[in-house]
Design an enzyme around this catalytic site. Structure first.
Site, PDB file in Angstrom:
ATOM      1  N   THR A  72       0.833  -1.209   0.000  1.00 29.74           N
ATOM      2  CA  THR A  72       0.000   0.000   0.000  1.00 29.74           C
ATOM      3  C   THR A  72       0.864   1.254   0.000  1.00 29.74           C
ATOM      4  O   THR A  72       0.641   2.181  -0.780  1.00 29.74           O
ATOM      5  CB  THR A  72      -0.924  -0.013   1.243  1.00 29.74           C
ATOM      6  OG1 THR A  72      -1.816  -1.126   1.119  1.00 29.74           O
ATOM      7  CG2 THR A  72      -1.709   1.278   1.386  1.00 29.74           C
ATOM      8  N   ASN A 151      -6.030  -9.158  -7.980  1.00 34.98           N
ATOM      9  CA  ASN A 151      -6.101  -9.906  -6.714  1.00 34.98           C
ATOM     10  C   ASN A 151      -7.380 -10.723  -6.563  1.00 34.98           C
ATOM     11  O   ASN A 151      -7.406 -11.708  -5.847  1.00 34.98           O
ATOM     12  CB  ASN A 151      -5.940  -8.955  -5.524  1.00 34.98           C
ATOM     13  CG  ASN A 151      -6.754  -7.694  -5.658  1.00 34.98           C
ATOM     14  OD1 ASN A 151      -6.675  -6.990  -6.662  1.00 34.98           O
ATOM     15  ND2 ASN A 151      -7.545  -7.396  -4.659  1.00 34.98           N
ATOM     16  N   CYS A 327     -11.384  -7.529   3.151  1.00 34.70           N
ATOM     17  CA  CYS A 327     -11.739  -6.135   3.413  1.00 34.70           C
ATOM     18  C   CYS A 327     -11.398  -5.785   4.842  1.00 34.70           C
ATOM     19  O   CYS A 327     -11.849  -6.444   5.768  1.00 34.70           O
ATOM     20  CB  CYS A 327     -13.223  -5.943   3.131  1.00 34.70           C
ATOM     21  SG  CYS A 327     -13.719  -4.255   3.343  1.00 34.70           S
TER      22      CYS A 327
HETATM   23  N1  PLP Z   1      -1.902  -4.445  -4.372  1.00 38.71           N
HETATM   24  C1  PLP Z   1      -2.588  -5.594  -4.517  1.00 38.71           C
HETATM   25  C2  PLP Z   1      -2.922  -6.068  -5.892  1.00 38.71           C
HETATM   26  C3  PLP Z   1      -2.952  -6.326  -3.402  1.00 38.71           C
HETATM   27  O1  PLP Z   1      -3.646  -7.462  -3.564  1.00 38.71           O
HETATM   28  C4  PLP Z   1      -2.609  -5.837  -2.122  1.00 38.71           C
HETATM   29  C5  PLP Z   1      -3.026  -6.566  -0.899  1.00 38.71           C
HETATM   30  O2  PLP Z   1      -3.996  -7.290  -0.889  1.00 38.71           O
HETATM   31  C6  PLP Z   1      -1.894  -4.644  -2.028  1.00 38.71           C
HETATM   32  C7  PLP Z   1      -1.557  -3.971  -3.184  1.00 38.71           C
HETATM   33  C8  PLP Z   1      -1.510  -4.056  -0.711  1.00 38.71           C
HETATM   34  O3  PLP Z   1      -0.399  -4.706  -0.154  1.00 38.71           O
HETATM   35  P1  PLP Z   1      -0.168  -4.605   1.440  1.00 38.71           P
HETATM   36  O4  PLP Z   1      -1.115  -5.594   2.057  1.00 38.71           O
HETATM   37  O5  PLP Z   1       1.272  -4.981   1.625  1.00 38.71           O
HETATM   38  O6  PLP Z   1      -0.451  -3.219   1.840  1.00 38.71           O
END
Ligand code: PLP
Length: 384
Positions: A72, A151, A327
Protein backbone atom coordinates in the site's frame (compact mmCIF):
# COMPACT_ATOMS: atom_id res chain seq x y z
CA UNK A 1 -8.14 -27.46 16.20
CA UNK A 2 -9.05 -29.94 13.51
CA UNK A 3 -7.21 -30.00 10.23
CA UNK A 4 -7.99 -26.96 8.08
CA UNK A 5 -7.46 -26.20 4.42
CA UNK A 6 -6.28 -22.64 3.73
CA UNK A 7 -7.42 -21.20 0.41
CA UNK A 8 -6.90 -17.48 0.99
CA UNK A 9 -3.32 -17.02 -0.22
CA UNK A 10 -4.22 -13.85 -2.13
CA UNK A 11 -5.17 -12.25 1.20
CA UNK A 12 -1.88 -13.39 2.71
CA UNK A 13 0.53 -16.31 2.52
CA UNK A 14 1.99 -18.10 5.52
CA UNK A 15 5.55 -17.19 6.48
CA UNK A 16 8.11 -19.30 4.62
CA UNK A 17 10.51 -21.22 6.85
CA UNK A 18 13.53 -19.37 5.40
CA UNK A 19 11.79 -16.07 6.13
CA UNK A 20 11.01 -17.12 9.71
CA UNK A 21 14.67 -17.99 10.28
CA UNK A 22 15.86 -14.73 8.73
CA UNK A 23 13.40 -12.82 10.91
CA UNK A 24 14.61 -14.50 14.07
CA UNK A 25 18.28 -14.01 13.23
CA UNK A 26 17.72 -10.34 12.45
CA UNK A 27 15.80 -9.73 15.67
CA UNK A 28 18.89 -10.79 17.57
CA UNK A 29 20.98 -8.00 16.04
CA UNK A 30 20.76 -4.84 18.14
CA UNK A 31 22.20 -2.31 15.72
CA UNK A 32 20.62 0.50 13.75
CA UNK A 33 21.61 0.21 10.08
CA UNK A 34 22.59 3.88 10.05
CA UNK A 35 25.14 3.44 12.85
CA UNK A 36 28.75 3.02 11.85
CA UNK A 37 29.84 0.63 14.61
CA UNK A 38 29.93 -3.15 14.18
CA UNK A 39 26.36 -3.68 15.40
CA UNK A 40 25.09 -1.06 12.97
CA UNK A 41 27.10 -2.54 10.13
CA UNK A 42 25.63 -5.99 10.83
CA UNK A 43 22.12 -4.57 10.59
CA UNK A 44 23.05 -2.68 7.41
CA UNK A 45 24.40 -5.89 5.86
CA UNK A 46 21.05 -7.62 6.42
CA UNK A 47 19.15 -4.77 4.79
CA UNK A 48 21.51 -4.63 1.81
CA UNK A 49 21.49 -8.42 1.32
CA UNK A 50 17.70 -8.32 1.30
CA UNK A 51 17.76 -5.44 -1.19
CA UNK A 52 19.85 -7.58 -3.53
CA UNK A 53 17.40 -10.47 -3.30
CA UNK A 54 14.29 -8.38 -3.77
CA UNK A 55 15.98 -6.67 -6.74
CA UNK A 56 16.66 -10.08 -8.23
CA UNK A 57 13.00 -11.09 -7.97
CA UNK A 58 12.13 -8.01 -10.06
CA UNK A 59 15.16 -8.17 -12.37
CA UNK A 60 16.22 -4.75 -11.09
CA UNK A 61 19.38 -3.14 -9.77
CA UNK A 62 19.70 -3.21 -5.98
CA UNK A 63 20.12 0.56 -5.75
CA UNK A 64 16.67 0.98 -7.29
CA UNK A 65 14.79 -0.86 -4.51
CA UNK A 66 13.07 1.35 -1.91
CA UNK A 67 11.76 -0.51 1.13
CA UNK A 68 8.41 0.64 2.48
CA UNK A 69 5.98 -0.46 5.18
CA UNK A 70 3.69 -2.30 2.73
CA UNK A 71 2.52 -2.69 -0.83
CA UNK A 72 0.00 0.00 0.00
CA UNK A 73 2.74 2.47 0.92
CA UNK A 74 4.78 1.57 -2.17
CA UNK A 75 1.73 2.34 -4.33
CA UNK A 76 1.14 5.60 -2.48
CA UNK A 77 4.81 6.60 -2.93
CA UNK A 78 4.65 5.87 -6.65
CA UNK A 79 1.46 7.76 -7.45
CA UNK A 80 2.54 11.35 -7.43
CA UNK A 81 2.60 14.09 -10.07
CA UNK A 82 6.11 14.92 -8.85
CA UNK A 83 8.09 12.13 -10.45
CA UNK A 84 11.12 13.46 -12.23
CA UNK A 85 13.24 11.76 -14.84
CA UNK A 86 16.45 12.89 -16.53
CA UNK A 87 14.43 14.25 -19.46
CA UNK A 88 11.26 15.47 -17.71
CA UNK A 89 11.17 17.52 -14.52
CA UNK A 90 7.69 19.01 -14.91
CA UNK A 91 4.82 17.47 -12.88
CA UNK A 92 2.68 14.76 -14.44
CA UNK A 93 -0.78 16.09 -15.27
CA UNK A 94 -2.80 12.89 -15.38
CA UNK A 95 -3.06 9.57 -13.59
CA UNK A 96 -4.72 6.80 -15.58
CA UNK A 97 -5.44 3.45 -13.97
CA UNK A 98 -7.40 0.35 -14.82
CA UNK A 99 -10.83 0.15 -13.21
CA UNK A 100 -9.80 -3.04 -11.38
CA UNK A 101 -6.83 -1.74 -9.39
CA UNK A 102 -6.39 -2.46 -5.69
CA UNK A 103 -7.89 0.18 -3.39
CA UNK A 104 -4.38 1.47 -2.57
CA UNK A 105 -3.97 2.47 -6.22
CA UNK A 106 -7.58 3.57 -6.62
CA UNK A 107 -6.99 6.07 -3.81
CA UNK A 108 -4.87 7.92 -6.40
CA UNK A 109 -1.86 8.86 -4.27
CA UNK A 110 -1.23 12.59 -4.49
CA UNK A 111 -3.25 13.14 -7.67
CA UNK A 112 -6.54 15.00 -7.33
CA UNK A 113 -9.77 13.19 -8.24
CA UNK A 114 -10.16 15.51 -11.25
CA UNK A 115 -6.76 14.49 -12.59
CA UNK A 116 -7.46 10.75 -12.25
CA UNK A 117 -9.21 8.62 -14.84
CA UNK A 118 -10.30 4.97 -14.90
CA UNK A 119 -9.68 2.75 -17.91
CA UNK A 120 -12.21 0.01 -18.71
CA UNK A 121 -11.58 -3.73 -18.83
CA UNK A 122 -13.34 -6.28 -21.03
CA UNK A 123 -15.71 -9.03 -19.87
CA UNK A 124 -12.72 -11.26 -19.03
CA UNK A 125 -11.23 -8.55 -16.82
CA UNK A 126 -8.40 -7.55 -19.18
CA UNK A 127 -7.44 -3.92 -19.70
CA UNK A 128 -8.95 -2.37 -22.83
CA UNK A 129 -5.79 -1.32 -24.70
CA UNK A 130 -7.75 0.71 -27.26
CA UNK A 131 -9.19 2.78 -24.41
CA UNK A 132 -5.69 3.29 -23.02
CA UNK A 133 -4.44 4.43 -26.40
CA UNK A 134 -7.33 6.86 -26.75
CA UNK A 135 -6.89 8.22 -23.24
CA UNK A 136 -3.21 8.86 -23.78
CA UNK A 137 -3.46 10.84 -27.00
CA UNK A 138 -4.58 14.18 -25.61
CA UNK A 139 -2.91 13.78 -22.25
CA UNK A 140 0.30 15.42 -21.25
CA UNK A 141 2.99 13.68 -19.22
CA UNK A 142 0.70 10.91 -17.96
CA UNK A 143 1.43 8.44 -15.18
CA UNK A 144 -0.36 5.14 -15.75
CA UNK A 145 -0.91 2.45 -13.12
CA UNK A 146 -1.86 -1.06 -14.21
CA UNK A 147 -1.61 -4.15 -12.02
CA UNK A 148 0.22 -7.21 -13.36
CA UNK A 149 -2.42 -9.61 -12.02
CA UNK A 150 -5.71 -8.89 -10.35
CA UNK A 151 -6.10 -9.91 -6.71
CA UNK A 152 -9.72 -11.07 -7.10
CA UNK A 153 -9.85 -12.74 -10.52
CA UNK A 154 -6.15 -13.53 -10.99
CA UNK A 155 -6.44 -12.19 -14.56
CA UNK A 156 -3.05 -11.16 -15.97
CA UNK A 157 -2.90 -7.77 -17.64
CA UNK A 158 -1.23 -6.96 -20.99
CA UNK A 159 1.57 -4.96 -19.39
CA UNK A 160 4.16 -5.07 -22.17
CA UNK A 161 1.58 -3.81 -24.70
CA UNK A 162 0.41 -1.11 -22.28
CA UNK A 163 4.03 -0.07 -21.64
CA UNK A 164 4.65 0.46 -25.35
CA UNK A 165 1.60 2.74 -25.60
CA UNK A 166 2.45 4.66 -22.43
CA UNK A 167 6.04 5.26 -23.48
CA UNK A 168 5.03 6.30 -26.98
CA UNK A 169 2.90 9.01 -25.32
CA UNK A 170 5.83 10.14 -23.16
CA UNK A 171 4.31 8.66 -20.01
CA UNK A 172 5.54 6.53 -17.15
CA UNK A 173 4.09 3.15 -16.19
CA UNK A 174 3.67 1.93 -12.62
CA UNK A 175 2.87 -1.77 -12.20
CA UNK A 176 1.43 -3.22 -9.01
CA UNK A 177 2.93 -6.72 -9.06
CA UNK A 178 1.89 -7.61 -5.50
CA UNK A 179 -0.21 -10.62 -6.52
CA UNK A 180 1.96 -11.69 -9.44
CA UNK A 181 5.28 -11.96 -7.62
CA UNK A 182 6.44 -15.50 -7.06
CA UNK A 183 3.62 -16.85 -9.26
CA UNK A 184 4.58 -15.49 -12.68
CA UNK A 185 7.67 -13.68 -13.94
CA UNK A 186 7.87 -10.04 -12.89
CA UNK A 187 11.02 -8.78 -14.51
CA UNK A 188 10.67 -5.01 -14.56
CA UNK A 189 12.65 -4.71 -17.81
CA UNK A 190 10.74 -7.43 -19.68
CA UNK A 191 7.46 -5.89 -18.56
CA UNK A 192 8.54 -2.43 -19.65
CA UNK A 193 7.46 -0.96 -16.32
CA UNK A 194 9.10 2.16 -14.92
CA UNK A 195 8.00 1.43 -11.34
CA UNK A 196 6.98 -1.85 -9.72
CA UNK A 197 5.34 -2.56 -6.35
CA UNK A 198 5.93 -5.69 -4.29
CA UNK A 199 4.64 -6.80 -0.89
CA UNK A 200 6.47 -9.27 1.35
CA UNK A 201 3.48 -11.06 2.86
CA UNK A 202 2.12 -12.31 -0.46
CA UNK A 203 5.35 -14.20 -1.17
CA UNK A 204 5.93 -15.74 2.24
CA UNK A 205 7.55 -12.82 4.01
CA UNK A 206 6.07 -10.97 6.98
CA UNK A 207 3.16 -8.54 6.84
CA UNK A 208 4.07 -4.87 6.99
CA UNK A 209 6.96 -4.73 4.49
CA UNK A 210 6.89 -3.76 0.83
CA UNK A 211 9.07 -2.29 -1.86
CA UNK A 212 8.85 0.18 -4.69
CA UNK A 213 11.31 -0.66 -7.44
CA UNK A 214 12.53 1.74 -10.09
CA UNK A 215 13.58 0.57 -13.52
CA UNK A 216 16.31 3.21 -13.71
CA UNK A 217 18.09 5.42 -11.25
CA UNK A 218 17.10 8.63 -13.06
CA UNK A 219 13.52 8.22 -11.75
CA UNK A 220 13.26 10.48 -8.75
CA UNK A 221 10.44 11.39 -6.37
CA UNK A 222 10.50 15.08 -5.55
CA UNK A 223 7.90 14.66 -2.79
CA UNK A 224 8.56 11.51 -0.75
CA UNK A 225 5.72 10.57 1.58
CA UNK A 226 7.84 10.42 4.71
CA UNK A 227 10.70 12.83 5.24
CA UNK A 228 13.19 12.78 8.05
CA UNK A 229 16.43 10.93 8.55
CA UNK A 230 17.21 10.37 4.89
CA UNK A 231 16.94 6.58 4.92
CA UNK A 232 16.28 4.76 1.63
CA UNK A 233 18.16 7.48 -0.28
CA UNK A 234 15.81 10.09 1.10
CA UNK A 235 12.76 8.39 -0.41
CA UNK A 236 11.43 6.80 2.78
CA UNK A 237 12.60 8.15 6.10
CA UNK A 238 12.44 6.12 9.30
CA UNK A 239 14.73 3.50 10.81
CA UNK A 240 14.44 0.44 8.61
CA UNK A 241 12.34 -2.55 9.70
CA UNK A 242 15.51 -4.64 9.66
CA UNK A 243 13.95 -7.96 10.65
CA UNK A 244 11.00 -7.54 8.31
CA UNK A 245 13.26 -6.54 5.44
CA UNK A 246 15.66 -9.44 6.08
CA UNK A 247 12.73 -11.86 6.03
CA UNK A 248 11.37 -10.21 2.86
CA UNK A 249 14.76 -10.89 1.27
CA UNK A 250 14.66 -14.54 2.30
CA UNK A 251 11.14 -14.92 0.92
CA UNK A 252 12.19 -13.24 -2.34
CA UNK A 253 15.14 -15.62 -2.67
CA UNK A 254 12.82 -18.58 -2.14
CA UNK A 255 10.41 -17.20 -4.72
CA UNK A 256 13.26 -16.86 -7.24
CA UNK A 257 14.53 -20.38 -6.53
CA UNK A 258 11.23 -22.20 -6.20
CA UNK A 259 8.52 -19.98 -7.67
CA UNK A 260 8.34 -21.62 -11.12
CA UNK A 261 8.09 -25.15 -9.72
CA UNK A 262 5.54 -24.05 -7.13
CA UNK A 263 3.47 -22.31 -9.80
CA UNK A 264 3.36 -25.45 -11.96
CA UNK A 265 2.16 -27.50 -8.99
CA UNK A 266 -0.46 -24.88 -8.07
CA UNK A 267 -1.75 -24.78 -11.64
CA UNK A 268 -2.30 -28.54 -11.70
CA UNK A 269 -4.19 -28.38 -8.39
CA UNK A 270 -6.18 -25.30 -9.40
CA UNK A 271 -7.24 -27.01 -12.64
CA UNK A 272 -8.30 -30.06 -10.65
CA UNK A 273 -10.34 -27.83 -8.35
CA UNK A 274 -12.07 -26.07 -11.26
CA UNK A 275 -12.83 -29.32 -13.06
CA UNK A 276 -14.38 -30.71 -9.86
CA UNK A 277 -16.34 -27.53 -9.23
CA UNK A 278 -17.86 -27.65 -12.71
CA UNK A 279 -18.61 -31.36 -12.49
CA UNK A 280 -20.48 -30.89 -9.20
CA UNK A 281 -22.29 -27.66 -10.18
CA UNK A 282 -22.27 -27.20 -13.97
CA UNK A 283 -24.04 -23.84 -13.57
CA UNK A 284 -21.01 -22.37 -11.70
CA UNK A 285 -19.41 -19.38 -13.44
CA UNK A 286 -15.62 -18.99 -13.30
CA UNK A 287 -14.73 -15.35 -13.90
CA UNK A 288 -11.98 -14.58 -16.41
CA UNK A 289 -11.82 -18.25 -17.30
CA UNK A 290 -10.78 -17.69 -20.89
CA UNK A 291 -8.13 -15.08 -20.06
CA UNK A 292 -4.57 -15.78 -18.91
CA UNK A 293 -4.77 -16.03 -15.13
CA UNK A 294 -2.46 -16.58 -12.19
CA UNK A 295 -1.95 -20.30 -11.63
CA UNK A 296 -3.35 -20.12 -8.09
CA UNK A 297 -6.63 -18.19 -8.31
CA UNK A 298 -10.25 -19.14 -9.00
CA UNK A 299 -13.04 -16.58 -8.65
CA UNK A 300 -16.39 -18.23 -9.12
CA UNK A 301 -20.09 -17.80 -8.43
CA UNK A 302 -23.16 -19.93 -8.33
CA UNK A 303 -26.35 -18.08 -9.28
CA UNK A 304 -28.55 -17.62 -6.23
CA UNK A 305 -25.70 -18.08 -3.73
CA UNK A 306 -24.71 -15.42 -1.16
CA UNK A 307 -20.94 -15.18 -0.91
CA UNK A 308 -20.88 -14.36 2.81
CA UNK A 309 -23.05 -17.38 3.59
CA UNK A 310 -20.76 -19.55 1.47
CA UNK A 311 -17.61 -18.26 3.23
CA UNK A 312 -19.13 -19.05 6.64
CA UNK A 313 -20.37 -22.46 5.52
CA UNK A 314 -16.90 -23.33 4.16
CA UNK A 315 -15.31 -22.07 7.36
CA UNK A 316 -17.48 -24.40 9.41
CA UNK A 317 -16.23 -27.23 7.19
CA UNK A 318 -12.63 -26.24 8.04
CA UNK A 319 -11.96 -24.42 4.77
CA UNK A 320 -10.80 -20.80 4.48
CA UNK A 321 -11.95 -19.01 1.31
CA UNK A 322 -12.91 -15.39 0.79
CA UNK A 323 -15.69 -13.38 -0.77
CA UNK A 324 -13.88 -11.29 -3.38
CA UNK A 325 -11.21 -9.12 -1.81
CA UNK A 326 -10.31 -9.26 1.88
CA UNK A 327 -11.74 -6.13 3.41
CA UNK A 328 -10.07 -4.43 6.34
CA UNK A 329 -13.30 -3.02 7.74
CA UNK A 330 -14.90 -6.47 7.87
CA UNK A 331 -17.74 -5.11 5.74
CA UNK A 332 -18.31 -6.88 2.47
CA UNK A 333 -18.27 -4.33 -0.33
CA UNK A 334 -19.60 -5.15 -3.79
CA UNK A 335 -16.61 -6.03 -5.96
CA UNK A 336 -15.52 -3.13 -8.19
CA UNK A 337 -13.57 -5.70 -10.22
CA UNK A 338 -16.64 -7.72 -11.18
CA UNK A 339 -18.64 -4.53 -11.71
CA UNK A 340 -15.96 -3.35 -14.16
CA UNK A 341 -16.22 -6.71 -15.96
CA UNK A 342 -19.94 -6.07 -16.45
CA UNK A 343 -21.06 -8.86 -14.10
CA UNK A 344 -24.60 -8.40 -12.75
CA UNK A 345 -24.92 -7.24 -9.12
CA UNK A 346 -26.75 -10.48 -8.26
CA UNK A 347 -23.93 -12.68 -9.55
CA UNK A 348 -21.32 -10.36 -8.00
CA UNK A 349 -22.87 -11.01 -4.60
CA UNK A 350 -22.29 -14.72 -5.13
CA UNK A 351 -18.57 -14.47 -5.95
CA UNK A 352 -16.19 -16.56 -3.89
CA UNK A 353 -12.41 -16.46 -4.29
CA UNK A 354 -10.33 -19.57 -3.80
CA UNK A 355 -6.57 -18.98 -3.84
CA UNK A 356 -3.86 -21.60 -3.52
CA UNK A 357 -0.21 -21.52 -2.53
CA UNK A 358 2.95 -23.58 -2.37
CA UNK A 359 1.72 -25.58 0.62
CA UNK A 360 -1.63 -26.52 -0.95
CA UNK A 361 -2.00 -30.28 -1.35
CA UNK A 362 -4.18 -32.65 -3.30
CA UNK A 363 -5.84 -33.52 0.01
CA UNK A 364 -6.83 -29.86 0.39
CA UNK A 365 -8.46 -29.94 -3.05
CA UNK A 366 -10.35 -33.10 -2.15
CA UNK A 367 -11.56 -31.51 1.08
CA UNK A 368 -12.71 -28.43 -0.82
CA UNK A 369 -14.60 -30.54 -3.35
CA UNK A 370 -16.15 -32.74 -0.63
CA UNK A 371 -17.41 -29.60 1.09
CA UNK A 372 -18.67 -28.20 -2.19
CA UNK A 373 -20.54 -31.42 -2.95
CA UNK A 374 -22.28 -30.94 0.38
CA UNK A 375 -22.80 -27.17 0.21
CA UNK A 376 -23.01 -26.20 -3.46
CA UNK A 377 -26.58 -27.07 -4.31
CA UNK A 378 -27.93 -26.01 -0.91
CA UNK A 379 -26.12 -22.64 -1.15
CA UNK A 380 -27.58 -21.84 -4.55
CA UNK A 381 -31.03 -22.30 -2.99
CA UNK A 382 -30.14 -20.25 0.10
CA UNK A 383 -30.33 -23.32 2.35
CA UNK A 384 -26.82 -23.77 3.74
N1 PLP B 1 -1.90 -4.45 -4.37
C1 PLP B 1 -2.59 -5.59 -4.52
C2 PLP B 1 -2.92 -6.07 -5.89
C3 PLP B 1 -2.95 -6.33 -3.40
O1 PLP B 1 -3.65 -7.46 -3.56
C4 PLP B 1 -2.61 -5.84 -2.12
C5 PLP B 1 -3.03 -6.57 -0.90
O2 PLP B 1 -4.00 -7.29 -0.89
C6 PLP B 1 -1.89 -4.64 -2.03
C7 PLP B 1 -1.56 -3.97 -3.18
C8 PLP B 1 -1.51 -4.06 -0.71
O3 PLP B 1 -0.40 -4.71 -0.15
P1 PLP B 1 -0.17 -4.61 1.44
O4 PLP B 1 -1.11 -5.59 2.06
O5 PLP B 1 1.27 -4.98 1.63
O6 PLP B 1 -0.45 -3.22 1.84
Amino acid sequence: MRERAYFDWNATAPLREAARQALQRALAIPGNPSSIHAEGRSARRLVEDARERVAELAGAHRADVVFTSSGTEANALALTPFIETASEKRPRDWLFMSAIEHSSVRAGGRFSREATEDLPVDADGRLDLAALMQALTPASRPLVSIMLANNESGVIQPIAEAAALVHAAGGLLHVDAVQAAGRIACDIGALGADLLTLSAHKIGGPKGVGALIRARNDIHFADPLIRGGGQERGLRAGTENVAGIAAFGAAAAAAVAEGAGEAAAMLALRNQLEAGLKAITPQAVIFGESAARLPNTTLFALPGMKAETAVIAFDLEGIAVSSGAACSSGKVQPSHVLAAMGVSPALTQAAVRVSLGWATTERDIERFLDAWRKLGTALSKGRA
